[in-house]
Write a protein that holds these residues in place. Structure first.
Motif, PDB file in Angstrom:
ATOM      1  N   THR A  43      -5.857   3.006  -0.721  1.00 39.04           N
ATOM      2  CA  THR A  43      -7.416   3.668  -1.910  1.00 39.04           C
ATOM      3  C   THR A  43      -7.616   2.484  -1.705  1.00 39.04           C
ATOM      4  O   THR A  43      -7.137   1.617  -2.919  1.00 39.04           O
ATOM      5  CB  THR A  43      -7.176   5.017  -2.556  1.00 39.04           C
ATOM      6  OG1 THR A  43      -6.818   5.626  -2.257  1.00 39.04           O
ATOM      7  CG2 THR A  43      -8.633   5.167  -2.707  1.00 39.04           C
ATOM      8  N   GLY A  44      -8.852   2.880  -1.329  1.00 38.45           N
ATOM      9  CA  GLY A  44      -9.269   1.168  -2.487  1.00 38.45           C
ATOM     10  C   GLY A  44      -9.486  -0.477  -1.032  1.00 38.45           C
ATOM     11  O   GLY A  44      -9.462  -0.874  -1.124  1.00 38.45           O
ATOM     12  N   VAL A  52       7.998  -1.402  -2.001  1.00 41.78           N
ATOM     13  CA  VAL A  52       8.140  -2.558  -3.738  1.00 41.78           C
ATOM     14  C   VAL A  52       7.058  -2.297  -4.043  1.00 41.78           C
ATOM     15  O   VAL A  52       7.023  -2.226  -6.009  1.00 41.78           O
ATOM     16  CB  VAL A  52       9.337  -3.074  -3.812  1.00 41.78           C
ATOM     17  CG1 VAL A  52       9.256  -4.976  -4.995  1.00 41.78           C
ATOM     18  CG2 VAL A  52       9.986  -2.872  -3.177  1.00 41.78           C
ATOM     19  N   GLU A  53       5.897  -2.525  -3.325  1.00 44.77           N
ATOM     20  CA  GLU A  53       4.037  -3.302  -4.006  1.00 44.77           C
ATOM     21  C   GLU A  53       3.898  -1.907  -3.589  1.00 44.77           C
ATOM     22  O   GLU A  53       2.751  -2.392  -5.246  1.00 44.77           O
ATOM     23  CB  GLU A  53       3.229  -4.257  -2.821  1.00 44.77           C
ATOM     24  CG  GLU A  53       4.277  -5.678  -2.812  1.00 44.77           C
ATOM     25  CD  GLU A  53       3.487  -6.236  -1.344  1.00 44.77           C
ATOM     26  OE1 GLU A  53       2.973  -5.514  -0.352  1.00 44.77           O
ATOM     27  OE2 GLU A  53       3.477  -7.918  -0.918  1.00 44.77           O
ATOM     28  N   SER A  54       3.907  -1.094  -3.837  1.00 41.51           N
ATOM     29  CA  SER A  54       2.811  -0.255  -4.003  1.00 41.51           C
ATOM     30  C   SER A  54       3.181   0.724  -5.090  1.00 41.51           C
ATOM     31  O   SER A  54       2.615   1.433  -6.129  1.00 41.51           O
ATOM     32  CB  SER A  54       3.299   1.047  -2.554  1.00 41.51           C
ATOM     33  OG  SER A  54       4.370   1.555  -2.147  1.00 41.51           O
ATOM     34  N   ARG A 105      -6.117  15.438  -5.761  1.00 41.77           N
ATOM     35  CA  ARG A 105      -5.759  15.271  -4.168  1.00 41.77           C
ATOM     36  C   ARG A 105      -5.636  14.108  -3.449  1.00 41.77           C
ATOM     37  O   ARG A 105      -5.716  13.021  -3.622  1.00 41.77           O
ATOM     38  CB  ARG A 105      -7.209  16.170  -2.971  1.00 41.77           C
ATOM     39  CG  ARG A 105      -7.471  17.471  -3.933  1.00 41.77           C
ATOM     40  CD  ARG A 105      -9.112  17.761  -3.273  1.00 41.77           C
ATOM     41  NE  ARG A 105      -9.675  16.612  -3.250  1.00 41.77           N
ATOM     42  CZ  ARG A 105     -10.921  15.880  -2.760  1.00 41.77           C
ATOM     43  NH1 ARG A 105     -11.737  17.252  -2.340  1.00 41.77           N
ATOM     44  NH2 ARG A 105     -12.164  15.482  -3.311  1.00 41.77           N
ATOM     45  N   TYR A 106      -4.559  13.873  -1.951  1.00 46.77           N
ATOM     46  CA  TYR A 106      -4.112  13.332  -1.494  1.00 46.77           C
ATOM     47  C   TYR A 106      -4.334  13.575  -0.489  1.00 46.77           C
ATOM     48  O   TYR A 106      -3.989  14.649   0.325  1.00 46.77           O
ATOM     49  CB  TYR A 106      -2.928  12.806  -1.713  1.00 46.77           C
ATOM     50  CG  TYR A 106      -1.430  13.173  -1.272  1.00 46.77           C
ATOM     51  CD1 TYR A 106      -0.833  13.265  -0.893  1.00 46.77           C
ATOM     52  CD2 TYR A 106      -0.732  14.149  -2.267  1.00 46.77           C
ATOM     53  CE1 TYR A 106       0.076  13.384  -0.193  1.00 46.77           C
ATOM     54  CE2 TYR A 106       0.369  14.759  -2.072  1.00 46.77           C
ATOM     55  CZ  TYR A 106       0.636  14.339  -0.916  1.00 46.77           C
ATOM     56  OH  TYR A 106       1.449  15.014  -0.120  1.00 46.77           O
ATOM     57  N   MET A 107      -3.902  12.248   0.738  1.00 44.85           N
ATOM     58  CA  MET A 107      -3.946  12.838   1.770  1.00 44.85           C
ATOM     59  C   MET A 107      -3.598  11.341   2.443  1.00 44.85           C
ATOM     60  O   MET A 107      -3.669  10.531   2.424  1.00 44.85           O
ATOM     61  CB  MET A 107      -5.360  13.049   3.066  1.00 44.85           C
ATOM     62  CG  MET A 107      -5.178  13.799   4.229  1.00 44.85           C
ATOM     63  SD  MET A 107      -4.064  12.768   5.126  1.00 44.85           S
ATOM     64  CE  MET A 107      -5.178  12.290   6.055  1.00 44.85           C
ATOM     65  N   ASP A 125      -7.196  11.055  -5.028  1.00 45.74           N
ATOM     66  CA  ASP A 125      -9.157  10.981  -6.397  1.00 45.74           C
ATOM     67  C   ASP A 125      -8.822  10.094  -6.821  1.00 45.74           C
ATOM     68  O   ASP A 125      -9.561  10.500  -7.835  1.00 45.74           O
ATOM     69  CB  ASP A 125      -8.914  12.512  -6.751  1.00 45.74           C
ATOM     70  CG  ASP A 125      -9.432  13.685  -5.104  1.00 45.74           C
ATOM     71  OD1 ASP A 125     -11.071  13.130  -4.780  1.00 45.74           O
ATOM     72  OD2 ASP A 125      -9.406  14.709  -5.731  1.00 45.74           O
ATOM     73  N   SER A 126      -7.662   9.875  -7.254  1.00 48.79           N
ATOM     74  CA  SER A 126      -7.063   8.386  -8.577  1.00 48.79           C
ATOM     75  C   SER A 126      -8.620   8.226  -8.883  1.00 48.79           C
ATOM     76  O   SER A 126      -8.677   7.964 -10.275  1.00 48.79           O
ATOM     77  CB  SER A 126      -6.122   7.840  -8.792  1.00 48.79           C
ATOM     78  OG  SER A 126      -5.519   8.895  -8.317  1.00 48.79           O
TER      79      SER A 126
END
Length: 141
Positions: A43-44, A52-54, A105-107, A125-126
């Motif tokens: 997101t963004g 590892v990065e995420s 919510r996520y997708m 939605d974070s």
């Protein structure tokens, strides 16, 4: 048995196994499900080349976070052989300030090729929730 159904079912299993490993978090275990040229867009528009990065990014935002799967859908691209997998649901966990959440919510969209995830796009939605918590939201949630 239809080979197309087997490929689709296998891709859904690969994605769900990847997500389960990611939630532990076990980025090295999750990496077993991705290709060498894996590309992840958060997101963004944040770009990552692996779990590892995420995982490191999530550690800056959340004290802990998990996914409650609502559904996993998939479709075969007959021209390329890629399977496009969509997983949606709710994030739940705790923000860094100790506040819990459960209806974020996520997708996630995945492309699975030859038994490996080659790309992922993540939406949730974070950011909106954090803007609201900071008093910067443009409208009520």
């Amino acid at each position: 048995m239809d080979i197309k159904v087997d490929v689709i079912a296998a891709a859904k299993t690969i994605v769900e196994n990847y997500l389960e490993r990611s939630m532990i978090p076990d980025p090295k275990g999750a990496a077993a499900y991705v290709s060498d040229d894996f590309h992840l867009v958060f997101t963004g528009g944040r770009n990552f080349s692996g779990p590892v990065e995420s995982t490191a990014f999530n550690a800056k935002r959340y004290a802990w976070v998990k996914k409650r799967f609502l559904r996993t859908d998939a479709a075969l691209d007959a021209e390329t052989g890629d399977v496009h997998v969509y997983n949606t649901g709710y994030l739940f966990g705790e923000w860094k300030d100790g506040t819990s959440f459960e209806t974020n919510r996520y997708m996630d969209k995945f492309v699975v090729r030859d038994g490996k995830i080659v790309s992922t796009n993540v939406w949730n939605d974070s950011a909106e929730i954090l803007l609201h918590k900071a008093g910067l939201a443009e409208a009520e949630l």
